[in-house]
Design an enzyme around this catalytic site. Structure first.
Site, mmCIF file in Angstrom:
data_model
loop_
_atom_site.group_PDB
_atom_site.id
_atom_site.type_symbol
_atom_site.label_atom_id
_atom_site.label_comp_id
_atom_site.label_asym_id
_atom_site.label_seq_id
_atom_site.Cartn_x
_atom_site.Cartn_y
_atom_site.Cartn_z
ATOM 1 N N GLY A 167 -105.717 -99.568 -15.421
ATOM 2 C CA GLY A 167 -106.281 -100.351 -14.337
ATOM 3 C C GLY A 167 -105.389 -100.317 -13.118
ATOM 4 N N CYS A 168 -105.930 -100.746 -11.987
ATOM 5 C CA CYS A 168 -105.177 -100.677 -10.730
ATOM 6 C C CYS A 168 -103.991 -101.640 -10.718
ATOM 7 C CB CYS A 168 -106.107 -100.921 -9.550
ATOM 8 S SG CYS A 168 -107.115 -102.420 -9.667
ATOM 9 N N TYR A 169 -104.229 -102.901 -11.047
ATOM 10 C CA TYR A 169 -103.115 -103.851 -11.108
ATOM 11 C C TYR A 169 -102.077 -103.445 -12.158
ATOM 12 C CZ TYR A 169 -105.336 -107.451 -8.117
ATOM 13 O OH TYR A 169 -105.883 -108.161 -7.076
ATOM 14 N N THR A 171 -101.254 -100.526 -13.175
ATOM 15 C CA THR A 171 -100.475 -99.403 -12.662
ATOM 16 C C THR A 171 -99.376 -99.890 -11.741
ATOM 17 O OG1 THR A 171 -102.324 -97.847 -12.841
ATOM 18 C CG2 THR A 171 -100.584 -97.294 -11.271
ATOM 19 N N SER A 172 -99.705 -100.780 -10.826
ATOM 20 C CA SER A 172 -98.710 -101.261 -9.864
ATOM 21 C C SER A 172 -97.586 -102.031 -10.550
ATOM 22 C CB SER A 172 -99.373 -102.142 -8.799
ATOM 23 O OG SER A 172 -99.759 -103.406 -9.322
#
Length: 352
Positions: A167-169, A171-172
């Site tokens: 997911g995007c979050y 990954t960060s």
């Protein structure tokens, strides 16, 4: 569904490989499912400029009526899903609960599959079902899927037939702190805090009152506090210390900035944390650690596959800031990185 011999992706020859020989082209054929969504459009745009991949199909599992043109100029028209036949790889930009079955069908055709939904990211089925509030559609695929956090799972991805794109979050956050947990540099009993903010494209293309201009312009607020689906994913792949994750909606279209508060082990501080991350990512193309004290911004990563990390000391610990583009490094860009590796191509092709 036939899964024998698929766990490593070895010895599987797709129908498309034969087609390529007939057509006399060395380009591998790739399909996108869900091309009308924001992530699907991003995938199409990236693939159209890829030097060694051909975007041969854009498929939909929804009933096709009226105009079936692709919203991305130059991309193939939308066609009905055919089970994944005739391509080397399938990118699933489809909702959770639907992707896993599509993945199973495409695997049966011999395709490499990258699933950008949440269906295969969490190995613990009970946790997944509690998080997504439904019975898992294809539990037999979960153990087979490689979690595709590219920089930290490269060797596994190279041999994978099925990849769960993070997911995007997550990954960060994971790029910023997982190397520190693996190196045992953080206090194991201290809770990490991730204060994460995303542009409205993270909510997808479907219209919602919360992402309408009138509710976003000159506004800023937390959402999904205590029940966001990315929190269990982050914890599952972080291991070690507990993490408190709170997402916020930014009044911009794309980008994520996560501000993460960590407690180093006694005797360690910002210098050691910065050195560990710098060493981890020294040879990476898409992840860069800024000089100590410098901070990343959304403008520096938007429309790129890059992740920028900043490290700074505060009175009670260390703060790590992580900036990515949610549609690229947080979704389509990382998926293309993973697909390049799985197909035996240069990891950065089509992304620079």
């Amino acid at each position: 569904m036939r899964l024998e011999g698929r766990s490593s992706g070895q010895g599987v020859r797709s129908q498309a490989e034969g087609d390529g020989a007939v057509n006399g082209t060395s380009k591998k054929r790739v399909a996108v499912v869900g091309a009308r969504g924001l992530v699907g459009q991003e995938l199409c745009s990236l693939l159209l400029r890829h030097p060694t991949l051909e975007l041969s199909h854009c498929w939909s599992t929804q009933e096709l009526t009226g105009d079936n043109s692709n919203p991305v100029p130059g991309a193939p028209a939308i066609q009905a899903w055919n089970g994944g036949a005739g391509v080397d790889a399938v990118l699933l930009a489809t909702p959770h609960g639907a992707s896993a079955q599509l993945a199973a069908e495409a695997l049966d055709q011999g395709a490499v599959v990258i699933d950008l939904s949440g269906d295969l990211r969490i190995k613990d089925l009970a946790l997944w079902e509690a998080t997504y509030e439904q019975t898992h559609p294809c539990p037999g695929l979960v153990d087979m899927a490689v979690y595709g956090l590219t920089e930290l799972a490269r060797d596994e991805i190279k041999n994978a037939q099925l990849i769960a794109n993070p997911g995007c979050y997550p990954t960060s956050v994971l790029l910023a702190v997982k190397p520190l947990v693996q190196a045992d540099l953080l206090q194991p009993d201290a809770t990490l805090i991730s204060d994460s903010k995303s542009g409205v494209s993270g909510a997808g293309a479907s219209p919602k009152a919360s992402t309408q201009y009138a509710n976003v312009h000159e506004n800023f607020y937390a959402y999904g506090v205590g029940n966001h689906r990315h929190a269990p994913e982050i914890q599952a792949h972080l291991g070690g210390p507990k993490i408190m994750f709170v997402p916020h909606l930014l009044p911009c279209f794309r980008g994520i900035l996560s501000t993460i508060y960590v407690q180093p082990r006694e005797g360690l501080g910002m210098k050691e944390i910065h050195a560990a991350l710098s060493e981890q990512y020294a040879q990476e193309t898409f992840v860069r650690v800024l000089p100590a004290g410098e901070q990343p911004s959304l403008h520096a990563v938007q429309n790129t596959n890059n992740c920028l990390l900043g490290v700074a000391a505060v009175s009670s610990g260390v703060v790590i800031t992580s900036a990515i583009d949610n549609l690229q490094k947080g979704a389509a860009g990382q998926a293309l990185q993973n697909m390049n590796l799985a197909l035996g191509l240069q990891e950065s092709e089509g992304l620079l």
